[in-house]
Design a protein around this motif. Sequence first.
Motif, PDB file in Angstrom:
ATOM      1  N   ALA A   1     -61.768  60.615  45.291  1.00  0.00           N
ATOM      2  CA  ALA A   1     -60.712  60.306  46.319  1.00  0.00           C
ATOM      3  C   ALA A   1     -61.868  59.606  47.584  1.00  0.00           C
ATOM      4  CB  ALA A   1     -59.664  60.994  46.550  1.00  0.00           C
TER       5      ALA A   1
ATOM      6  N   ARG B   1     -53.718  56.378  48.884  1.00  0.00           N
ATOM      7  CA  ARG B   1     -52.719  57.519  49.385  1.00  0.00           C
ATOM      8  C   ARG B   1     -51.293  56.981  48.507  1.00  0.00           C
ATOM      9  NH1 ARG B   1     -48.172  58.428  52.699  1.00  0.00           N
ATOM     10  NH2 ARG B   1     -48.755  56.610  53.801  1.00  0.00           N
TER      11      ARG B   1
ATOM     12  N   LEU C   1     -51.189  57.098  44.309  1.00  0.00           N
ATOM     13  CA  LEU C   1     -51.522  58.564  44.114  1.00  0.00           C
ATOM     14  C   LEU C   1     -50.030  59.132  44.374  1.00  0.00           C
ATOM     15  CD1 LEU C   1     -52.862  61.255  44.176  1.00  0.00           C
ATOM     16  CD2 LEU C   1     -53.588  61.113  46.151  1.00  0.00           C
TER      17      LEU C   1
ATOM     18  N   LEU D   1     -55.155  62.531  40.958  1.00  0.00           N
ATOM     19  CA  LEU D   1     -56.162  62.031  41.149  1.00  0.00           C
ATOM     20  C   LEU D   1     -56.497  61.139  39.867  1.00  0.00           C
ATOM     21  CD1 LEU D   1     -57.367  64.233  43.582  1.00  0.00           C
ATOM     22  CD2 LEU D   1     -56.890  61.748  44.031  1.00  0.00           C
TER      23      LEU D   1
ATOM     24  N   THR E   1     -54.992  58.337  39.250  1.00  0.00           N
ATOM     25  CA  THR E   1     -54.938  57.094  40.372  1.00  0.00           C
ATOM     26  C   THR E   1     -56.495  56.431  39.905  1.00  0.00           C
ATOM     27  OG1 THR E   1     -52.943  58.185  41.384  1.00  0.00           O
ATOM     28  CG2 THR E   1     -55.180  56.630  42.536  1.00  0.00           C
ATOM     29  N   TYR E   2     -57.520  57.071  39.638  1.00  0.00           N
ATOM     30  CA  TYR E   2     -59.174  56.993  39.611  1.00  0.00           C
ATOM     31  C   TYR E   2     -59.448  56.514  38.893  1.00  0.00           C
ATOM     32  CZ  TYR E   2     -63.951  57.252  38.401  1.00  0.00           C
ATOM     33  OH  TYR E   2     -65.342  56.756  38.242  1.00  0.00           O
TER      34      TYR E   2
END
Length: 357
Positions: A174, A208, A211, A335, A338-339
């Motif tokens: 993150a 954020r 995520l 995550l 999202t990554y």
Amino acid sequence: MLREAWLKVQLAGALWWCGVVEAVQLQRCIVVTVLDSTGKVLATIIKCFVLNGVIYLGSIACYRYITSRAINWLLMKYAEPVYNPAAIQAWEQLLHAVFQLLWLLPVYAISLLVSCIWYQQIAVAAYEVQQQQQQQTPAQQQPSGHQQPQQLQNQPSVTAPGAAAPTSFGVQQAGVLQKAAARSSSTSGGGGGSMMQVLEGTAQELFRVLLFMVFTIEVYFVGLLPFVGFTLNVLFLSWLYAYYCYDYKWSLQGKHLPARLSYFEANWAFFAGFGFPCVIATVLFPFHTGAALANMLFPVFILVASSSDPVSAQRRRMASSGLSLGRIPVFTVALRPTYWIIKRSCVEQRLEGHMLL
């Protein structure tokens, strides 16, 4: 080995209960409201109550106890002699779907959007009250709740005296992604250090939001699992609600997202308990009723979290047990996608920049 495992289970339950007890310290809401000389906190809470309690919940109650019964009476009086029971039932379902689509869903979307704006205003006003109280109180007499910024930075876990909890791979990623997104955004324009800080802050907030959109989808699918779905849904929702309650304060204190996630994962049992009262008050009702109740109750827990100190709340339990629970990577599953999304977006943005050049 089994004894130690059982002691850890007991410790997790005790810390969970500490979170529940911390969440119901409702007197803190009264204290913050009284100390707020501007009146913003009380005024915004009243607006939130009117929107979600009177308009949103009122619409549900009006349809359930007045409109639906009136429709049922009209259908029975005028349609029953002409149509068969199956057709009448189909008409009832159609009118119910129309009400959901044309009224409840728009009200839900508007109330959620407006409530999020009000939540931010409540958190900012509560934080300003805390800052004023901190300035007026001598440094040597400050309560432990005002030490949260240092504790969040220097003591990310209360797992054991002097024990350090390692940061999970997802939380490390993150931090890397925030910097990468900011650097990618900065290629479209120049600027000095202040511009870079703005870009990093914007990238952090975008990360954020993305995520927790992914995490919310994860919570939904977890709830579909057989046998354990409801229990896991309550647990994940408790984490989600607790994180949002504390995230307002952490953001205002200037804590970066990786530090927030790391601190949250290190104290997972406490935060699971903190979010439980709000969740259990909503999951036992139908969707719209639960959403309205959650929107109404959420400001209360934001105010409680604004003056809460998780470290102090858990310290006595941790000291008496002498054990450490360790970290649970709560956000790792969310995550990774999202990554992937952020990484792909950064690559596409660089490609577009090269094409423009």
